[in-house]
Design a protein around this motif. Structure first.
Motif, PDB file in Angstrom:
ATOM      1  N   PHE A  24       0.854  -1.189   0.000  1.00 32.55           N
ATOM      2  CA  PHE A  24       0.000   0.000   0.000  1.00 32.55           C
ATOM      3  C   PHE A  24       0.888   1.236   0.000  1.00 32.55           C
ATOM      4  CE2 PHE A  24      -2.968  -2.759   2.812  1.00 32.55           C
ATOM      5  CZ  PHE A  24      -3.509  -3.394   1.691  1.00 32.55           C
ATOM      6  N   TRP A  43      -6.547  -3.345   4.367  1.00 30.85           N
ATOM      7  CA  TRP A  43      -7.009  -2.280   3.473  1.00 30.85           C
ATOM      8  C   TRP A  43      -8.284  -1.652   4.049  1.00 30.85           C
ATOM      9  CZ3 TRP A  43      -5.258   0.961   0.241  1.00 30.85           C
ATOM     10  CH2 TRP A  43      -6.098   1.626  -0.662  1.00 30.85           C
ATOM     11  N   SER A  96      -3.722   1.181  -3.138  1.00 27.50           N
ATOM     12  CA  SER A  96      -3.308  -0.220  -3.046  1.00 27.50           C
ATOM     13  C   SER A  96      -2.621  -0.654  -4.332  1.00 27.50           C
ATOM     14  CB  SER A  96      -4.527  -1.121  -2.807  1.00 27.50           C
ATOM     15  OG  SER A  96      -4.105  -2.467  -2.878  1.00 27.50           O
TER      16      SER A  96
END
Lengths: 367, 129
Positions: A59, A124, A140
């Motif tokens: 990320f 996430w 992401s």
């Protein structure tokens, strides 16, 4: 999960061509072994191994507030990280259990956060829930970017001429940006094997060429592809926790023996109170290293006994080639059973086998 | 893949070599290759009675614990003690030095439940697909 949902990394075709045994792991079809786990383990300890870790979540975090924002979500310090530094960290739940263990990389214009493949979706969501009005921008790269690790004592030598960066001067847990075979990469001196080595974060489209050229050009120096099977043995020998085993939503960083990574001096972070209480009380079950007396391997879930009473259970176990083939394990046990030198019994298929609590790491690389 | 012609095979990937009323048992090359590096072998006790296709021990690779079955019934005459110190012998010589145990056959006709080499070849080809 049906096979239709199992993803492939950018290096999938390379693994097939190399005859790897593939298993679903963290939502991807991943190589568990190529030529054999012990052979690959030997390559990493004595020469070097090449790993595809593209299943891990990558990320990107952007914005001035990233360090302040991340401080409240994690147990370790973030704001004190220097430019190009990497740091191990843990996201906890409010009970102090581990949500995930991760590495932050501080790059000039952004932060790279690498999370476990098995936790990528959970993480996430977690990040997005907490991003609120922080001004932090999350992107992401999971499944898009690739991660290739080269690990082993010959890594520095093998990377010479491959990259435009002076990697010999790169400090442990620092990174640099440069080119690998002309392809843009973040090159970090990090890893999960207990050996020296590098992790190369690349665009997925560039991964195959880098992988193929490294294997082709460095094969003569002893570079071999290595799978997740060898990686698990290497990390266990090196005393590194694996999420789902030594760290879980129930097993906190304090219980896992990772208190060094918990900065209680920070004003506030998720799980702080629970972790403080746990550390203060000191009565919690904790992770201990174990060496079996005999040839029987200890496996996850086996019961552990102290003086005839159940003391806990095995969380990871493997034969340890770097310890002369002894069987090592981690166990989650009560305080009394976690003291190095304590004699324990491990129940294997109905019979009990002697073992001794040992200091971790089991293996340290020669300096 | 072609199997040694003098052997019979089980669907669980064990082989048997029958010599009079004594059978030697091992696991096939396909089996050892599927298991990977073998690190521990637990064999039946000498003198114990075992029954065809029954669970008679355990073979452990670095990553996995697998049950071991016997392809024939009888009394265990001998086990390969060399595997205690060198279990990887099963990987190196599955049809030779890596044999597992010897059985005094109690039911000679039950070998009819086993596979001939060409049938075992077929089984392996189907599993490998």
């Amino acid at each position: 999960m049906t096979t239709a949902h199992i993803k492939r990394t950018a290096l999938y075709d390379q693994h097939v061509a190399l005859g790897a045994r593939l298993i679903p792991f963290g939502g991807f079809n991943m190589p568990v072994q190529y030529g054999g786990i012990l052979k690959e383990h030997d390559a990493v300890r004595h020469r070097a191994g090449l790993f595809d870790l593209s299943h891990m979540g990558q990320f990107i975090l952007k914005g001035e507030n990233v360090p302040q924002w991340a401080e409240e979500l994690t147990v370790n310090a973030v704001s004190t990280m220097k430019p190009m530094q990497a740091r191990y960290n843990i996201f906890c739940n409010d009970r102090g259990g581990a949500h995930d263990d991760v590495i932050f990389y501080r790059l000039p214009d952004r932060w790279l956060l690498v999370v476990n493949a098995s936790n990528a979706e959970k993480m996430w969501n977690h990040l997005n829930v907490h991003v609120g009005g922080s001004g932090v921008k999350l992107t992401s790269l999971h499944g898009h970017n690739a991660l290739i690790a080269i690990q082993g004592p010959k890594s520095v030598e093998m990377m010479k001429g491959v990259t435009d960066c002076e990697l010999g001067d790169l400090k442990y847990y620092f990174c640099t940006e440069g080119a690998v075979y002309g392809k843009r990469a973040v090159i970090a001196r990090t890893g999960y094997t207990g050996e020296d080595g590098f992790e190369l974060f690349l665009d997925g489209a560039d991964a195959s060429e880098v992988w193929q050229r490294l294997l082709r050009e460095k094969e003569a120096d002893g570079l071999e592809p290595a799978g997740l099977g060898a990686r698990d043995v290497l990390r266990l020998e090196a005393g590194m926790p694996l999420y789902g085993h030594e760290l879980t939503e129930e097993i906190s960083p304090v219980a896992a023996g990772l208190q060094w990574a918990v900065k209680f001096a920070k004003p506030e972070f998720i799980g702080k109170e629970a972790l403080e209480e746990q550390a203060r009380g000191d009565r919690y079950p904790r992770i201990a290293g174990i060496v079996m007396d005999g040839k029987v391997p200890a496996r996850e879930g086996y019961s552990v006994f102290l003086d005839g009473a159940v003391a806990g259970e095995i969380r990871s176990g493997s034969v340890a080639p770097s310890l002369g083939g002894k069987n090592i394990a981690t166990a989650l046990v009560g305080k009394e059973a976690a003291v190095p030198g304590t004699r324990l019994q491990v129940e294997v298929r109905g019979s009990r086998h002697g073992a001794t609590v040992a200091e971790q790491p089991f293996y340290k690389r020669p300096k | 893949m072609s199997q040694p012609q003098e052997l019979l095979f089980s669907k669980e990937h064990e082989w048997v070599k029958v010599d009079g009323d004594v059978a030697t048992v091992g696991i096939t090359d396909y089996a050892q290759n599927s298991l990977g590096d073998i690190v521990y072998v637990e064999l039946p006790k000498v003198g114990s009675t075992i029954n065809q296709f029954g669970n008679t021990g355990v073979i452990e690779s670095v990553k996995a614990v697998s049950d071991l079955f016997t392809p024939v019934s009888g009394e265990v005459l001998e086990v390969n003690t060399g595997l205690e110190t060198d279990p990887a012998l099963v990987n190196r010589e599955p049809f030779g030095g890596g044999w597992l145990f010897k059985v005094k056959l109690s039911k000679a006709n039950e070998t009819s439940h086993l596979l001939a080499p060409e049938s075992y070849d077929q089984l392996v080809a189907e599993e490998g697909r």
